[in-house]
Design a protein around this motif. Sequence first.
Motif, PDB file in Angstrom:
ATOM      1  N   TYR A 159      13.455  15.205  -6.217  1.00 60.18           N
ATOM      2  CA  TYR A 159      12.818  14.058  -5.581  1.00 60.18           C
ATOM      3  C   TYR A 159      13.214  12.786  -6.324  1.00 60.18           C
ATOM      4  CZ  TYR A 159       9.916  17.484  -3.184  1.00 60.18           C
ATOM      5  OH  TYR A 159       9.486  18.536  -2.410  1.00 60.18           O
ATOM      6  N   ILE A 160      13.757  11.832  -5.570  1.00 57.74           N
ATOM      7  CA  ILE A 160      14.120  10.529  -6.125  1.00 57.74           C
ATOM      8  C   ILE A 160      13.172   9.492  -5.530  1.00 57.74           C
ATOM      9  CG2 ILE A 160      15.887   8.709  -6.090  1.00 57.74           C
ATOM     10  CD1 ILE A 160      17.970  10.884  -6.391  1.00 57.74           C
ATOM     11  N   SER A 161      12.655   8.612  -6.373  1.00 52.59           N
ATOM     12  CA  SER A 161      11.727   7.586  -5.892  1.00 52.59           C
ATOM     13  C   SER A 161      12.288   6.195  -6.143  1.00 52.59           C
ATOM     14  CB  SER A 161      10.370   7.720  -6.592  1.00 52.59           C
ATOM     15  OG  SER A 161      10.480   7.360  -7.959  1.00 52.59           O
ATOM     16  N   ALA A 162      11.799   5.241  -5.353  1.00 52.59           N
ATOM     17  CA  ALA A 162      12.133   3.832  -5.544  1.00 52.59           C
ATOM     18  C   ALA A 162      10.944   3.005  -5.079  1.00 52.59           C
ATOM     19  CB  ALA A 162      13.383   3.450  -4.754  1.00 52.59           C
ATOM     20  N   LYS A 163      10.695   1.897  -5.746  1.00 57.55           N
ATOM     21  CA  LYS A 163       9.585   1.030  -5.356  1.00 57.55           C
ATOM     22  C   LYS A 163       9.844   0.417  -3.982  1.00 57.55           C
ATOM     23  CE  LYS A 163       8.216  -0.515 -10.005  1.00 57.55           C
ATOM     24  NZ  LYS A 163       8.157  -1.699 -10.901  1.00 57.55           N
ATOM     25  N   THR A 164       8.808   0.385  -3.156  1.00 56.54           N
ATOM     26  CA  THR A 164       8.934  -0.258  -1.843  1.00 56.54           C
ATOM     27  C   THR A 164       9.165  -1.757  -2.004  1.00 56.54           C
ATOM     28  OG1 THR A 164       7.513   1.426  -0.871  1.00 56.54           O
ATOM     29  CG2 THR A 164       7.835  -0.588   0.401  1.00 56.54           C
ATOM     30  N   SER A 165       8.477  -2.391  -2.927  1.00 57.44           N
ATOM     31  CA  SER A 165       8.694  -3.792  -3.333  1.00 57.44           C
ATOM     32  C   SER A 165       8.946  -4.743  -2.161  1.00 57.44           C
ATOM     33  CB  SER A 165       9.869  -3.888  -4.310  1.00 57.44           C
ATOM     34  OG  SER A 165       9.614  -3.160  -5.477  1.00 57.44           O
ATOM     35  N   PRO A 166       7.959  -4.979  -1.297  1.00 53.17           N
ATOM     36  CA  PRO A 166       8.181  -5.930  -0.192  1.00 53.17           C
ATOM     37  C   PRO A 166       8.347  -7.356  -0.703  1.00 53.17           C
ATOM     38  CG  PRO A 166       5.865  -5.329  -0.344  1.00 53.17           C
ATOM     39  CD  PRO A 166       6.590  -4.431  -1.301  1.00 53.17           C
ATOM     40  N   ASP A 167       9.184  -8.141  -0.017  1.00 49.27           N
ATOM     41  CA  ASP A 167       9.323  -9.558  -0.371  1.00 49.27           C
ATOM     42  C   ASP A 167       8.163 -10.331   0.259  1.00 49.27           C
ATOM     43  OD1 ASP A 167       9.927  -9.911   2.343  1.00 49.27           O
ATOM     44  OD2 ASP A 167      12.070 -10.110   1.999  1.00 49.27           O
ATOM     45  N   ILE A 168       8.183 -11.651   0.159  1.00 54.07           N
ATOM     46  CA  ILE A 168       7.055 -12.456   0.644  1.00 54.07           C
ATOM     47  C   ILE A 168       6.912 -12.385   2.160  1.00 54.07           C
ATOM     48  CG2 ILE A 168       7.073 -14.035  -1.323  1.00 54.07           C
ATOM     49  CD1 ILE A 168       8.561 -16.053   0.448  1.00 54.07           C
TER      50      ILE A 168
ATOM     51  N   LYS B 191       0.830  -1.204   0.000  1.00 51.81           N
ATOM     52  CA  LYS B 191       0.000   0.000   0.000  1.00 51.81           C
ATOM     53  C   LYS B 191       0.865   1.255   0.000  1.00 51.81           C
ATOM     54  CE  LYS B 191      -3.897   2.047   2.487  1.00 51.81           C
ATOM     55  NZ  LYS B 191      -4.801   1.922   3.664  1.00 51.81           N
ATOM     56  N   ARG B 192       2.018   1.190   0.672  1.00 50.18           N
ATOM     57  CA  ARG B 192       2.938   2.332   0.696  1.00 50.18           C
ATOM     58  C   ARG B 192       3.451   2.636  -0.707  1.00 50.18           C
ATOM     59  NH1 ARG B 192       6.141   5.143   4.485  1.00 50.18           N
ATOM     60  NH2 ARG B 192       8.257   5.639   3.766  1.00 50.18           N
ATOM     61  N   ASN B 193       3.695   1.596  -1.489  1.00 49.79           N
ATOM     62  CA  ASN B 193       3.991   1.676  -2.924  1.00 49.79           C
ATOM     63  C   ASN B 193       5.410   2.113  -3.248  1.00 49.79           C
ATOM     64  OD1 ASN B 193       3.519   1.498  -5.701  1.00 49.79           O
ATOM     65  ND2 ASN B 193       2.902   3.642  -5.820  1.00 49.79           N
ATOM     66  N   LYS B 194       5.823   3.303  -2.811  1.00 44.93           N
ATOM     67  CA  LYS B 194       7.166   3.772  -3.158  1.00 44.93           C
ATOM     68  C   LYS B 194       7.749   4.629  -2.039  1.00 44.93           C
ATOM     69  CE  LYS B 194       5.712   6.223  -6.852  1.00 44.93           C
ATOM     70  NZ  LYS B 194       5.757   7.163  -8.012  1.00 44.93           N
ATOM     71  N   GLU B 195       9.088   4.719  -2.057  1.00 44.40           N
ATOM     72  CA  GLU B 195       9.820   5.568  -1.111  1.00 44.40           C
ATOM     73  C   GLU B 195      10.257   6.827  -1.860  1.00 44.40           C
ATOM     74  OE1 GLU B 195       9.856   4.385   2.001  1.00 44.40           O
ATOM     75  OE2 GLU B 195       8.877   2.588   1.189  1.00 44.40           O
ATOM     76  N   ILE B 196      10.106   7.973  -1.215  1.00 45.87           N
ATOM     77  CA  ILE B 196      10.485   9.246  -1.825  1.00 45.87           C
ATOM     78  C   ILE B 196      11.582   9.894  -0.983  1.00 45.87           C
ATOM     79  CG2 ILE B 196       9.726  11.534  -2.565  1.00 45.87           C
ATOM     80  CD1 ILE B 196       8.396   9.387  -4.161  1.00 45.87           C
ATOM     81  N   ILE B 197      12.700  10.236  -1.622  1.00 44.53           N
ATOM     82  CA  ILE B 197      13.804  10.917  -0.947  1.00 44.53           C
ATOM     83  C   ILE B 197      13.951  12.301  -1.566  1.00 44.53           C
ATOM     84  CG2 ILE B 197      16.221  10.762  -0.229  1.00 44.53           C
ATOM     85  CD1 ILE B 197      14.737   7.774  -1.965  1.00 44.53           C
ATOM     86  N   ALA B 198      14.010  13.311  -0.709  1.00 45.35           N
ATOM     87  CA  ALA B 198      14.155  14.692  -1.183  1.00 45.35           C
ATOM     88  C   ALA B 198      15.589  15.153  -1.002  1.00 45.35           C
ATOM     89  CB  ALA B 198      13.214  15.615  -0.414  1.00 45.35           C
ATOM     90  N   LEU B 199      16.149  15.773  -2.037  1.00 52.35           N
ATOM     91  CA  LEU B 199      17.490  16.355  -1.994  1.00 52.35           C
ATOM     92  C   LEU B 199      17.339  17.866  -2.167  1.00 52.35           C
ATOM     93  CD1 LEU B 199      17.720  13.361  -3.280  1.00 52.35           C
ATOM     94  CD2 LEU B 199      19.979  14.098  -4.042  1.00 52.35           C
ATOM     95  N   ARG B 200      17.442  18.593  -1.060  1.00 55.18           N
ATOM     96  CA  ARG B 200      17.345  20.051  -1.116  1.00 55.18           C
ATOM     97  C   ARG B 200      18.764  20.615  -1.186  1.00 55.18           C
ATOM     98  NH1 ARG B 200      13.502  23.853   0.755  1.00 55.18           N
ATOM     99  NH2 ARG B 200      12.324  22.161   1.772  1.00 55.18           N
ATOM    100  N   LEU B 201      19.067  21.357  -2.248  1.00 55.52           N
ATOM    101  CA  LEU B 201      20.421  21.848  -2.493  1.00 55.52           C
ATOM    102  C   LEU B 201      20.528  23.346  -2.220  1.00 55.52           C
ATOM    103  CD1 LEU B 201      20.755  19.821  -5.753  1.00 55.52           C
ATOM    104  CD2 LEU B 201      22.079  19.384  -3.686  1.00 55.52           C
TER     105      LEU B 201
END
Length: 309
Positions: free
Chosen positions: A134-143, A58-68
């Motif tokens: 903003y960089i994203s990555a799939k949360t992709s839980p394992d079993i 349900k969380r789906n993806k992780e979002i990381i913010a890089l403020r420069l």
Amino acid sequence: MESISRLNKSIEYLQSQIEELLPLLKRNPDDFALKLQIENYKSEISNLQKSLHDANLKRNKEIIALRLRGNIARFGTFPLESVGGITNSFSNALYKTSQFLQYGKKGGKKIESILKNSLDIRLEGMASGSTIFYISAKTSPDIFGKSLIQNSLENTFELFSSNNEIELMENIEKVGVKNSKYFSKFLDELVKDELEIELTWESPDYEAREWIGDKDKILMFSNTFKSIEVSEPEVLNFQAELITLSLKNKIEIRDIETGQIFSVRYESSFTEILKEFHIGELRDVTMTKTTIISTVSQKEKTEYNLLEI
């Protein structure tokens, strides 16, 4: 639905309860009540892992913010040639950390393909009127409900929490010693453009993880990474007693012959195997020993990685 934090804590608690009961069962193998209690705990763990999997889906993806921040990051604009260097080097550091946590020193095209599809790290976008990427990555839980990218981000922020060279040398194993070069490239991009950075990520527990990299901190990290020399891994084989088992990628073992105790890191693929082991068991162990040296301070650290058990 329970929070991800509560689910993880419940799973860890039940696993610790099983670990306490197993020695009793070993002494009383015909105790039906003990067997039933252990099986009930295992069933509860299985149900909790299903809930954890669903929560992370349900969380789906992780979002990381890089403020420069810096001279070139003014008025909500940013030089195009610098965007790729900073975002690509950071995402590559995350990718290599994930590879280390999941597969250890293993690599190859098949592993790279699996990771790229699973993580799908990409530039999500840029905040309007601001120099935040903003960089994203799939949360992709394992079993079992665990997310590799969440583990990688947790370890990355633990690395960046280091306040000095000594702490950095201690924490570097969280991302893999040889992966320090990927973090070094990311920091070099910031140094080159005379930038400071604020990294943020909202963890599954809705905790804002943050690292503020001012120029002094960035230089400390960069210089320490550059000063690191890594020895060729030495392979060690011996019979060992299991002292502690952990789901956080570490076990403690005692060499039966010498009595020496080792804290050994293992890749995630060992997790399910180790769940079948018990404290006090004797096992044949193969591991590598790697020595990390800072050429500036001459500080040394030894890292042990599990190969077979």
